[in-house]
Structure formats: C-alpha cells, structure tokens
Write an enzyme that holds these catalytic residues in place. Structure first.
Site, PDB file in Angstrom:
ATOM      1  N   TYR A  51     -11.183  12.790  -3.616  1.00  0.00           N
ATOM      2  CA  TYR A  51     -10.368  12.032  -2.555  1.00  0.00           C
ATOM      3  C   TYR A  51      -9.817  10.943  -3.404  1.00  0.00           C
ATOM      4  O   TYR A  51     -10.558  10.289  -4.371  1.00  0.00           O
ATOM      5  CB  TYR A  51     -11.388  11.366  -1.775  1.00  0.00           C
ATOM      6  N   GLU A  70      -2.537   8.440   0.789  1.00  0.00           N
ATOM      7  CA  GLU A  70      -3.853   9.400   0.953  1.00  0.00           C
ATOM      8  C   GLU A  70      -3.548  10.812   0.446  1.00  0.00           C
ATOM      9  O   GLU A  70      -2.973  11.589   0.763  1.00  0.00           O
ATOM     10  CB  GLU A  70      -4.592   9.216   2.362  1.00  0.00           C
TER      11      GLU A  70
END
Length: 387
Positions: A109, A197
């Site tokens: 992530y 993101e």
C-alpha cells in the site's frame, strides 16, 4: 474532484510511473478493436465508478478468453454496482477498463496526501496492500508508516528511503519504487492533487513493481488553473443537484434525511445538522450559501433544496455578518412564491438587518415560522413535519 482509475493511471504513466497496459470502453462494440493492443492471455475487467470496494461488489473480474470478456462486459455495463462506499442505491456502470493481468507476488500500500494539520505532504506506506487501509490502521497500526515532508521542488533521498523502508526492497524493484515516490510527489504538486492512493502496489513474480489500482482526488479550489484535470470530470458520477449547486457557487452535499437546511458558514451548517439529529430527525443536505450571497443565489439555493423529493420541511439558519438577513429573506420569499411552497418552513435570523429580514418574511403572506434561536428552530421544524 475525483477521477476514474483509468484516468489516474494515464496521469501516472505520463509521469513515468509503472502501470499495466489497459484500454477503456463504454460499449461492447469497442472491445474487438481496442484489445488488439493488449496481451489477451489473461485480462482483468474493472467497472469504472467513483467508489472503492468494486471487487466485493462484482465490479472486478479475472478474464481468461475473449468470449468470457464479452460475456462479463455485457453483464457489467449498465449494472447498478453497490459497494460499501456507494450506499444502497449504488452507481450505474457506464465505462469499463480492460487491463492486462499480473502475476502477483506481493501486495503493498502506498499513498500521498495533503496533511492540512501539519501543512505538509504525508506519505503512507504499508506491507498490507489490497486491503481497506482504515481497517489496517485500526487493527494493526504498527504496519502503517507515515512520513511527512515539506513542500519543495524535489523530495529528498533520505525521505524516499524512509517511505519505502517498510517494503524491504532491493535491486531494480527498489530503484523503481524510489522513482515512483518522486513521480507521486511531482503529481501532487504540479496537478494540485489532494490524494493519490495506490492500493495495491504490487511486486510481480518477475520482480516488477506495478501500480495495480489508482485513486486520485484534486483540490476544487485550484481546479481553475488545471484545465487538463477539469476535462476529466465525469458528471455521470455526481449528484445532479450538486452539479447545479456548483453553477451557483453553492457548497451543497445531498444527504438522506427529510429536513432541508440552508445556512451561511460551514461551522454553523454542521451545528444545524447536529441539532436536527438531536431532535430525532435527519438533515437532507449540507448547504452553505456563503458570506456574501445575493438574492439570486439564495433563491437558487432554496430551489435546490426543494428539488429533493425527500424534503418534508426546511430550516433556514442565518447569522448575518457580511450576509444581510434582508437579502436572504427576499430571496427566500421570491423562490417560495415562484415554486408555490407547500411544506413547513422555519427561519431563524440573527445579525445584520435581521429586523428588516423578519419584516419581509412577515409581510410575505407565506406560512413561515420564525424561531428565536437554533434550539427553537430545530424543535419547530421537527414538530412541523410530524403533524
């Protein structure tokens, strides 16, 4: 402003970030021609909506052949995709992204965002990619690393090292990751993004780093100087009422309640919504008309509230400073008469020209209830729609 995954990946590619090859379609007829540029051994089909959780909702499919691609695309195009972010109504799928599949070895992530509290750029990295990062933060916060960096021309090597340290990378993958951090930093600054993101950021079995999914948000207040970003706006993904509000420079967000709100000032608007909930009902919207609204702007705001069929009553709460209460009152009266108002309306006025405003309302011959304070206003509107 939000954009789709395929648009975000185009920006990433423009900044030399690693992304898989993919094409976007809006009809089945486009498939045969567009997939010629792809390796069709194995593909991924993704619904393009402004919401996360698409996979769990049936909006992401692994495809093994062209016939399967066409069948799944036929099912997905036009479907009402429901995820934890769309609400129960879901969102209609009008575009699909067809992408070459990847052999995944690890899922990571990575994100960067404007941290308003520190006035810095915050990079968030974790080894727990492909998951809901909020859940990771709640259950295993030690697996999330946040690195805050100052706004400057380029990000420093030691800052990059700190950001990617949790990934434990070596060799060419590490160099690609370092380059990716530089790219995200440049995009955030040069495009006035507020959030980028990458979830998941993957390492393939061939030791390649790829941005497998991408989300980007942009600063609405800076969009005027980014016409190339404004062109990416998809009005199909927005509430029609919110689009109309933007034309009149109104801060409007549609909610699911039954009491429409018109307030000047975001803080006062939040307090107004809170007290409506305190008295047992739900607000139908957030609407801030701003400090110096004209009669026409107030009238547009009033009509906007009434366009929501769920609205059973309206509460107007104005504290006049720059905003004059008589201007607001005249706008409300004009709009109410034009639309033939048939639902309860409670108005609380205080501040600049509130006496003149109250006089305009009293002489309008409309059924308007005046309130002495916010508590009184909330109680009156809740009681009115219960009758």
């Amino acid at each position: 402003m939000n954009i789709h995954e395929y648009q975000a990946k185009k920006i990433l590619k423009d900044y030399e970030a690693p992304v898989s090859k993919g094409v976007v379609i809006s009809s089945l007829e486009e498939i045969d021609d567009k997939i010629k540029s792809l390796d069709t051994h194995k593909l991924v089909l993704k619904a393009q909506i402004h919401a996360g959780g698409r996979g769990k909702g049936g909006g992401v499919k692994i495809i093994n052949n062209i016939e399967e691609l066409k069948n799944e695309a036929n099912q997905m195009l036009g479907m009402q995709l429901i995820t934890h972010q769309t609400g129960p109504k879901g969102k209609k799928v009008k575009k699909l992204y067809i992408e070459e599949a990847s052999d995944i070895s690890r899922e990571l992530y990575l994100s960067c965002l404007v941290d308003r509290a520190s006035s810095k750029i915050a990079f968030i990295s974790s080894t727990e990619g492909g998951m809901d990062i909020e859940k990771v933060a709640s259950e295993t916060p030690n697996k999330i690393i946040t690195c805050k960096v100052d706004y400057k021309k380029e990000i420093e090597p030691q800052e990059i090292e700190k950001i990617i340290t949790p990934f434990n990378l070596e060799g060419k993958v590490k160099k690609t990751a370092e380059k990716l951090i530089k790219s995200l930093y440049k995009i955030l600054i040069e495009k006035d993004a507020t959030l980028i993101e990458i979830n998941p950021l993957i390492i393939t079995k061939n030791d390649n780093l790829i941005c497998l999914d991408a989300k980007m948000n942009f600063d609405d207040n800076a969009i005027f100087r980014r016409p190339e970003i404004l062109e990416l706006r998809d009005f199909n993904e927005e509430e029609p009422a919110e689009i109309e509000a933007s034309k009149h420079d109104l801060a409007y967000i549609k909610l699911d309640g039954s009491i429409g709100c018109m307030v000047n000032g975001a803080g006062l608007a939040m307090a107004t919504m809170d007290i409506i909930k305190l008295y047992g009902k739900e607000p139908a919207n957030f609407l801030d008309v701003g400090g110096g609204a004209s009669k026409e702007k107030v009238s547009a705001a009033f009509k906007l509230i009434l366009s929501d069929k769920n609205v059973k009553g309206i509460l107007i709460n104005i504290f006049g400073g720059i905003m004059r209460c008589d201007v607001l009152a005249q706008g409300v009266v004009d709009a109410a008469k034009e639309i033939s108002l048939s639902i309860p309306l409670v108005v609380r006025l205080a501040g600049t020209n509130f006496k003149e405003g109250k006089e305009i309302l009293d002489k309008s011959n409309l059924k308007i209830l005046s309130a002495s304070d916010l508590n009184d206003a909330a109680k009156k509107i809740v009681d009115s729609i219960k009758k």
